[in-house]
Design an enzyme around this catalytic site. Structure first.
Site, PDB file in Angstrom:
ATOM      1  N   GLY A   1       0.850  -1.178   0.000  1.00 18.48           N
ATOM      2  CA  GLY A   1       0.000   0.000   0.000  1.00 18.48           C
ATOM      3  C   GLY A   1       0.889   1.232   0.000  1.00 18.48           C
TER       4      GLY A   1
ATOM      5  CD  GLN B   1       3.532   5.726   2.727  1.00 17.28           C
ATOM      6  OE1 GLN B   1       2.560   5.217   2.198  1.00 17.28           O
ATOM      7  NE2 GLN B   1       4.462   5.001   3.339  1.00 17.28           N
TER       8      GLN B   1
ATOM      9  CB  CYS C   1       4.926   1.964   7.304  1.00 15.22           C
ATOM     10  SG  CYS C   1       4.549   3.507   6.470  1.00 15.22           S
ATOM     11  CG  LEU C   2       6.842   0.940   1.298  1.00 12.56           C
ATOM     12  CD1 LEU C   2       6.395   1.341  -0.097  1.00 12.56           C
ATOM     13  CD2 LEU C   2       7.954  -0.093   1.236  1.00 12.56           C
TER      14      LEU C   2
ATOM     15  CG  HIS D   1      -0.879   1.387   7.127  1.00  6.47           C
ATOM     16  ND1 HIS D   1       0.003   0.893   8.070  1.00  6.47           N
ATOM     17  CD2 HIS D   1      -0.148   2.229   6.359  1.00  6.47           C
ATOM     18  CE1 HIS D   1       1.201   1.425   7.865  1.00  6.47           C
ATOM     19  NE2 HIS D   1       1.140   2.242   6.827  1.00  6.47           N
ATOM     20  CD  GLU D   2      -1.250   2.631   2.614  1.00  5.97           C
ATOM     21  OE1 GLU D   2      -0.720   3.750   2.601  1.00  5.97           O
ATOM     22  OE2 GLU D   2      -0.617   1.600   2.911  1.00  5.97           O
TER      23      GLU D   2
ATOM     24  CG  HIS E   1       0.265   6.813   5.537  1.00  4.18           C
ATOM     25  ND1 HIS E   1       1.381   7.263   6.202  1.00  4.18           N
ATOM     26  CD2 HIS E   1       0.508   5.505   5.271  1.00  4.18           C
ATOM     27  CE1 HIS E   1       2.248   6.269   6.341  1.00  4.18           C
ATOM     28  NE2 HIS E   1       1.744   5.190   5.793  1.00  4.18           N
TER      29      HIS E   1
HETATM   30 CO    CO Z   1       2.501   3.303   5.671  1.00  4.87          CO
END
Ligand code: CO
Length: 164
Positions: free
Chosen positions: A45, A50, A89-90, A131-132, A135
């Site tokens: 995701g 990000q 998470c990236l 989660h997204e 963000h």
């Molecule tokens: Co993330």
């Protein structure tokens, strides 16, 4: 184009992202670039902040051959039950930990054609979508992490998920 990933503690990650008011070519390009970027970084995701764009745009990996689910201005309209599972998470390389989320959700969003859609998701897909969206509200999974995995647990987790 593969975009660089913004990592913590960049302040864009804790800012509320702005709604998309018009689906311009730039938004379409952003979706395409985010897809390429998520694949390049092996993510499941990705949210626009990000990649340095404070816009309410996110993508979520699916098993669908047509590619990831694209969410523009997503909004959770139903949340049910509870589930605890491991997330990463990236924007937080090497941080993995357990997070409690709703087990089932419904999300309303706009697609790249400009149509409003609703989708019900369970389990892992529901987790990624939550989660997204977090963000986009400037939230970070580390703030709600129940427990971070130890290096040994992380190694075990990675081995289990290697064949994904
Ligand atoms: Co993330």
């Amino acid at each position: 184009m593969i975009l660089p990933i913004v990592t913590y503690p960049d302040e864009i990650l804790t800012k509320r992202a702005a709604a998309v008011t018009e689906i311009t070519n730039a938004v379409i390009q952003l979706l395409d670039d985010m897809q390429e970027t998520m694949q390049a970084y092996d993510g499941v995701g990705l949210a626009a902040p990000q990649v340095g764009q404070s816009l309410r745009v996110a993508i979520v990996e699916t098993d669908d051959e047509s590619g990831p689910l694209e969410l523009i201005n997503p909004k959770l309209i139903m949340q049910e039950g509870e589930a605890v599972d491991v997330e990463g998470c990236l924007s937080f390389p090497d941080v993995f930990g357990t997070v409690k989320r709703a087990a089932k959700i419904a999300v309303r969003y706009v697609d790249r054609e400009g149509y409003e859609n609703e989708l019900v998701a369970h389990d892992y897909a529901a987790r990624i979508i939550q989660h997204e969206i977090e963000h986009l509200d400037g939230g970070l999974f580390t703030d709600r992490m129940i427990r971070r995995l130890t290096p040994e647990e992380l190694e075990e987790y990675m081995e289990e998920h290697d064949d994904d």
